[in-house]
Design a protein around this motif. Structure first.
Motif, PDB file in Angstrom:
ATOM      1  N   THR A 118       0.851  -1.191   0.000  1.00  0.00           N
ATOM      2  CA  THR A 118       0.000   0.000   0.000  1.00  0.00           C
ATOM      3  C   THR A 118       0.883   1.235   0.000  1.00  0.00           C
ATOM      4  OG1 THR A 118      -1.761  -1.109   1.236  1.00  0.00           O
ATOM      5  CG2 THR A 118      -1.740   1.303   1.277  1.00  0.00           C
ATOM      6  N   ILE A 119       0.609   2.156  -0.901  1.00  0.00           N
ATOM      7  CA  ILE A 119       1.238   3.476  -0.870  1.00  0.00           C
ATOM      8  C   ILE A 119       0.188   4.438  -0.346  1.00  0.00           C
ATOM      9  CG2 ILE A 119       2.240   5.353  -2.213  1.00  0.00           C
ATOM     10  CD1 ILE A 119       3.328   3.299  -4.155  1.00  0.00           C
ATOM     11  N   ALA A 120       0.403   4.944   0.839  1.00  0.00           N
ATOM     12  CA  ALA A 120      -0.569   5.832   1.477  1.00  0.00           C
ATOM     13  C   ALA A 120      -0.083   7.271   1.424  1.00  0.00           C
ATOM     14  CB  ALA A 120      -0.799   5.405   2.925  1.00  0.00           C
ATOM     15  N   ALA A 121      -1.030   8.194   1.390  1.00  0.00           N
ATOM     16  CA  ALA A 121      -0.705   9.618   1.372  1.00  0.00           C
ATOM     17  C   ALA A 121      -1.650  10.344   2.316  1.00  0.00           C
ATOM     18  CB  ALA A 121      -0.817  10.195  -0.035  1.00  0.00           C
ATOM     19  N   LEU A 122      -1.129  11.342   3.001  1.00  0.00           N
ATOM     20  CA  LEU A 122      -1.942  12.170   3.880  1.00  0.00           C
ATOM     21  C   LEU A 122      -2.410  13.389   3.098  1.00  0.00           C
ATOM     22  CD1 LEU A 122      -3.002  12.742   6.789  1.00  0.00           C
ATOM     23  CD2 LEU A 122      -0.917  14.089   7.136  1.00  0.00           C
ATOM     24  N   ALA A 123      -3.707  13.520   2.914  1.00  0.00           N
ATOM     25  CA  ALA A 123      -4.281  14.662   2.193  1.00  0.00           C
ATOM     26  C   ALA A 123      -4.710  15.698   3.223  1.00  0.00           C
ATOM     27  CB  ALA A 123      -5.459  14.207   1.345  1.00  0.00           C
ATOM     28  N   PHE A 124      -3.871  16.688   3.422  1.00  0.00           N
ATOM     29  CA  PHE A 124      -4.078  17.673   4.487  1.00  0.00           C
ATOM     30  C   PHE A 124      -4.325  19.065   3.910  1.00  0.00           C
ATOM     31  CE2 PHE A 124      -3.033  20.713   7.698  1.00  0.00           C
ATOM     32  CZ  PHE A 124      -3.287  20.130   8.922  1.00  0.00           C
TER      33      PHE A 124
END
Length: 369
Positions: A118-124
Motif C-alpha cells: 500500500t502506498i498511502a498519502a496524507l491529504a491535508f
C-alpha cells in the motif's frame, strides 16, 4: 539520551549501500524527467530491507523498531534525494494510524503500509497550502451508514501514486480523519507542476467520495498534532542527510577545482565558509538525534522540539545548498550539475509542513509566549 548503537550503524550502512546502488543521482534525474517513481526500488526496499515497516509494531506487520531507526533511514534517503513515497506513506500515514484510537483501522491498513504493498498519502493541505489545522475546509457528510467527502486537497505528497488516502476533513464541527481508496468513485488525482521535480505533488478532487471514518468524528486534532510533530522531525532527518551530501560534494569539488595553480579549497575565505557550514550541519545532526530519541521514548518534549527543529533544519539545509551553488561557480547554475537539485529540494522542504516563521509562532504558542 541519544547516540547510535552498532546495530543502528549497520542499518545506516545497509541503507546507504542500497540507495547508492539502486537510486544514484543519475537515476533520480531519470525519474524526475519522466515524472515517475521507481517501483522496483520501492518493492525491494520492502522485501529486502523492510524499510517501510521499520517503525511499525510487529502486531501490524512491521519490524517493531523505533523512530530512532527510522530517522537513520530518512537521513540516508535524504542524502540520495529520494523522491518516492517513503515520507508520506511510512511516516505521515503510518503515524496517523498509530496515533488513532481506531484499532480496527490499524489492523486493516497498517500491514499493507508496512510491506510497501500500500502506498498511502496524507491529504491535508488545501488551496492556500497552509499546514494550520484551523484552515481545513473540506467537508464530510453522513450518507446512510457511511460518509462521503466533497471538496479538494492540494499539494498532496505522492498523491498521484497513492493507493490509499488519509483525508483530513471537517465532520460534526470538528477535524476528522477518513480513509479513501484511490479507486473510489468521484476521486480524481492530478499531478501538479513543482519547483522540486524530485518530489511529486498532486491535487485531489473529491465529489461525494465514499470514505471510512478513522476513530470518531471530530476527534482528529490530537492525531494531527502528533502526525505533524513526528513528520517535522522526520523531514529534518531528511534535510540533514541532504545537507551533509551537498557539503561533501562541495568539499570534494574545491579539492579538484584549481585557480592560480592551486585548489580553490586551499583559499582561506572558502575554508572559513566550509568550516561554518560544517558547524551548522553538525549542530543539526545533534538536534535531529536528540529529537528522534525523544520521539522514540515518547517524551513530552516532542511538540516543542518539532517546531524548533523544523525551523533550524530548513535554514541550515537552505544555507548549505545556496553555498553549494556559490562555491561551484558557473557550473553550479547549470541544469547539468546536481547542485540545483539540492537547492530546489531545500526550498520545497522549507515550505513543506510550514516554514520557519510558522513554526516559530507555533512554538511560541505551545510554550505560552
Amino acid at each position: 539520551m541519544f547516540g547510535t548503537s552498532e546495530e543502528q550503524e549497520e542499518l545506516r550502512a545497509s541503507v546507504r549501500r542500497f540507495v547508492t546502488d539502486r537510486a544514484p543521482l543519475s537515476r533520480v534525474r531519470q525519474l524526475m524527467d519522466a515524472g515517475e517513481i521507481d517501483r522496483d526500488f520501492w518493492a525491494q526496499a520492502g522485501a529486502q530491507l523492510g524499510l517501510q515497516g521499520i517503525a511499525i509494531p510487529e502486531e501490524y506487520g512491521g519490524s517493531g523498531f523505533s523512530f530512532a531507526e527510522q530517522a537513520i533511514v530518512l537521513e540516508e534517503l535524504g542524502a540520495g534525494l529520494y523522491g518516492g513515497p517513503y515520507l508520506p506513506s511510512a511516516v505521515l500515514a503510518a503515524t496517523a494510524l498509530l496515533a488513532s484510537p481506531d484499532e480496527a483501522a490499524r489492523q486493516e491498513l497498517l500491514p499493507g503500509i508496512a510491506s510497501g504493498e500500500t502506498i498511502a498519502a496524507l491529504a491535508f493541505t488545501e488551496e492556500d497550502g497552509s499546514w494550520d489545522p484551523a484552515g481545513i475546509r473540506l467537508a464530510a457528510a453522513k450518507s446512510g451508514d457511511g460518509w462521503v467527502l466533497d471538496g479538494h486537497k492540494s499539494f498532496v505528497l505522492s498523491g498521484a501514486e497513492a493507493t490509499l488516502y488519509l483525508v483530513v476533513a471537517v465532520a460534526d464541527g470538528g477535524l476528522s480523519l477518513f480513509a479513501a481508496d484511490a479507486g473510489a468513485s468521484g476521486l480524481t488525482a492530478t499531478a501538479l507542476p513543482t519547483l522540486d521535480q524530485t518530489r511529486n505533488l498532486a491535487r485531489l478532487d473529491l465529489a461525494a467520495v465514499p470514505a471510512r471514518l478513522i476513530g470518531s468524528a471530530g476527534d482528529a486534532t490530537a492525531i494531527l498534532d502528533r502526525v505533524l510533530d513526528v513528520a517535522a522531525i522526520a523531514l529534518a532527518a531528511e534535510q540533514l542527510g541532504a545537507a551533509q551530501r551537498a557539503l561533501d560534494i562541495t568539499v570534494d569539488y574545491t579539492k579538484t577545482r584549481h585557480q592560480f595553480g592551486r585548489p580553490i579549497g586551499s583559499f582561506q575565505a572558502l575554508k572559513h565558509r566550509m568550516a561554518d557550514l560544517l558547524m551548522e550541519v553538525e549542530s543539526l545532526r545533534s538536534a535531529v538525534a536528540y529529537a528522534a530519541s525523544a520521539v522514540a521514548e515518547g517524551s513530552d518534549e516532542v511538540p516543542a522540539l518539532a517546531s524548533l527543529l523544523k525551523a533550524y533544519a530548513s535554514e541550515t539545509y537552505f544555507h548549505v545548498a545556496a553555498e553549494m551553488i556559490q562555491m561551484h561557480g558557473g557550473i553550479g547554475f547549470t541544469w547539468e550539475h546536481d547542485a540545483h537539485l539540492f537547492f530546489k529540494r531545500a526550498k520545497s522542504s522549507e515550505l513543506f509542513l510550514g516554514d520557519g516563521a510558522y513554526h516559530r509562532e507555533r512554538l511560541a504558542q505551545r510554550i505560552g509566549l
